[in-house]
Design a protein around this motif. Structure first.
Motif, PDB file in Angstrom:
ATOM      1  N   LYS A 194      -5.386  58.212  40.849  1.00  0.00           N
ATOM      2  CA  LYS A 194      -4.364  58.760  41.982  1.00  0.00           C
ATOM      3  C   LYS A 194      -5.708  59.584  42.185  1.00  0.00           C
ATOM      4  O   LYS A 194      -5.342  60.186  43.501  1.00  0.00           O
ATOM      5  CB  LYS A 194      -2.908  59.637  41.202  1.00  0.00           C
ATOM      6  N   TYR A 195      -6.542  60.038  40.958  1.00  0.00           N
ATOM      7  CA  TYR A 195      -7.165  61.681  41.661  1.00  0.00           C
ATOM      8  C   TYR A 195      -8.294  60.804  42.771  1.00  0.00           C
ATOM      9  O   TYR A 195      -8.386  62.444  43.764  1.00  0.00           O
ATOM     10  CB  TYR A 195      -8.010  61.683  40.393  1.00  0.00           C
ATOM     11  N   ALA A 242      -7.776  58.241  45.256  1.00  0.00           N
ATOM     12  CA  ALA A 242      -7.488  59.024  45.518  1.00  0.00           C
ATOM     13  C   ALA A 242      -6.705  60.009  46.850  1.00  0.00           C
ATOM     14  O   ALA A 242      -7.199  60.552  48.457  1.00  0.00           O
ATOM     15  CB  ALA A 242      -6.454  57.623  46.058  1.00  0.00           C
ATOM     16  N   ASP A 243      -6.243  60.748  46.212  1.00  0.00           N
ATOM     17  CA  ASP A 243      -6.348  62.294  47.014  1.00  0.00           C
ATOM     18  C   ASP A 243      -7.507  63.323  47.060  1.00  0.00           C
ATOM     19  O   ASP A 243      -7.676  63.414  48.004  1.00  0.00           O
ATOM     20  CB  ASP A 243      -5.251  63.067  45.354  1.00  0.00           C
ATOM     21  N   HIS A 244      -8.198  62.308  46.100  1.00  0.00           N
ATOM     22  CA  HIS A 244      -9.550  63.386  46.754  1.00  0.00           C
ATOM     23  C   HIS A 244     -10.812  62.644  47.562  1.00  0.00           C
ATOM     24  O   HIS A 244     -11.182  62.784  48.139  1.00  0.00           O
ATOM     25  CB  HIS A 244     -10.703  63.672  45.450  1.00  0.00           C
ATOM     26  N   LYS A 245     -10.125  61.202  48.227  1.00  0.00           N
ATOM     27  CA  LYS A 245     -10.423  59.968  49.208  1.00  0.00           C
ATOM     28  C   LYS A 245     -11.866  59.569  48.489  1.00  0.00           C
ATOM     29  O   LYS A 245     -13.227  60.383  49.451  1.00  0.00           O
ATOM     30  CB  LYS A 245     -11.120  60.915  50.402  1.00  0.00           C
ATOM     31  N   LYS A 259      -1.135  63.569  31.432  1.00  0.00           N
ATOM     32  CA  LYS A 259      -1.008  63.976  32.539  1.00  0.00           C
ATOM     33  C   LYS A 259       0.476  64.868  32.439  1.00  0.00           C
ATOM     34  O   LYS A 259       0.592  66.270  33.014  1.00  0.00           O
ATOM     35  CB  LYS A 259       0.069  62.870  32.780  1.00  0.00           C
TER      36      LYS A 259
END
Length: 360
Positions: A147-148, A150-153, A232
């Motif tokens: 997720k990290y 993906a979120d930061h591309k 998390k």
């Protein structure tokens, strides 16, 4: 495991089955006088299904008592210090990163386990003397929070070389190589990759790129790594961690709610192969019980129970691996390795140099 992983990843709790009935004194079979208990000394990631331990107890006549002693490195050191009057009969969890230390200190007495011919020869690192029996293997690798990235591309790292690039600054947490088995495995992986002349230069770059070092796997994975369930909850901020190739399936299996895909991935170019062994302790009081338990560890029943308890791979040929492992955490195809003799020759100096370089 290792483990944890190892050796296992430590997500599951200790499963110490059975209880001591007579203090473990005397060496005998389960059916005669003397001890009816076999005492197993291990690291904190030991785990086995109660039903499987119960089956061994019924078949052998012994009760199983498990004593845990911290991380693999701590457990080995304690066993060496108490070798003249050992805490138990069998030690489980010494791995190839620490094997020479245990053997050089005379921790084990020879025993050729029944069924050893079904164990792949590649894992039999003491085949001439049989002081230890291989039980499992796993791969120490950098894990990433999907997720990290993906979120930061940002593309996740896939190799040791990637980890020192500016885009991954302040993202990695690892374990202390002097106190933690995965931490030591990661150090040895860099030594295998860059050689005796190059690993220190690599760690200087890694330190400059903001690597964080903590004492052990539990803290690194469950408190510092943002991709784990524990991380998390702890609002962890490191999306890269040194863990195991089998950690992603553990996140799926123990997820609540259970995710359909693993929330974490593995940087496959950062893996170091770890093999775990068991041995009959020198001066063990119940040698016959210890031998029976070592035989049991490489039985098909224990080998197929082991993956979902300690998140490691079986060493016995043909032992089934859970589908979750195949799907979410396959063993590395080309892990880094070092010969036991090379580890023995350099390990202590490498750890000493690493400590001076990274921690001071």
């Amino acid at each position: 495991m290792a483990l944890a992983v190892g050796v296992g990843v430590g997500i599951v709790g200790l499963s110490a089955c059975g209880s001591s009935t007579d203090g473990g004194s005397g060496a005998s079979s389960g059916g005669s006088g003397g001890s009816k208990t076999v005492t197993v000394v291990s690291h904190d990631s030991w785990a086995a299904s109660k039903s499987v331990i119960a089956a061994f107890e019924k078949q052998s006549g012994y009760k199983v008592k498990v004593l845990t002693s911290g991380d693999a490195g701590q457990a080995v050191n304690k066993a060496i210090l108490t070798k003249d009057n050992p805490q138990g009969d069998v030690f489980f969890g010494v791995d190839n990163t620490l094997l020479s230390r245990a053997l050089d200190n005379g921790l084990f007495q020879p025993y050729r386990a029944k069924g050893l011919d079904q164990v792949d020869a590649a894992y039999q690192l003491d085949a001439d003397q049989h002081r230890v029996t291989p039980v499992d293997f796993g791969d120490i690798c950098v894990n990433y929070d999907k997720k990290y990235f993906a979120d930061h591309k940002l593309t996740p790292p896939s190799s040791f070389d990637d980890l020192v690039k500016p885009e991954y600054k302040n993202l990695l947490v690892t374990e202390n190589a002097s106190t933690s088995s995965p931490g030591l495995g990661f150090l040895l992986g860099t030594a295998a990759r860059y050689g005796d002349d190059g690993w220190e230069g690599y760690w200087k770059k890694l330190k400059a790129n903001g690597v964080k070092v903590v004492d052990g796997w539990e803290q690194a994975y469950n408190e510092e790594f943002s991709g784990s369930a524990g991380g998390k909850k702890a609002k962890a901020d490191r999306p890269l961690v040194v863990s195991y190739a089998s950690s992603p399936p553990a996140e799926v299996i123990y997820g609540d709610p259970k995710p359909t895909t693993a929330p974490t991935g593995v940087a496959t170019g950062t893996c170091f192969r770890q093999i775990e062994f068991a041995g009959l302790l020198s001066n063990a009081k119940n040698t016959e019980g210890g031998k029976a338990f070592i035989d049991f560890l490489i039985s098909r029943q224990f080998q197929e129970d082991m993956p979902l308890n300690m998140f490691v791979y079986p060493v016995v040929k043909g032992a089934k691996v859970p589908a979750e492992f195949t799907q979410y955490g396959p063993a590395a195809k080309d892990p880094k390795t070092l010969a036991p003799g090379e580890i023995a020759e350099h390990r202590d100096q490498w750890v000493k140099s690493w400590t001076s370089l990274v921690l001071r």
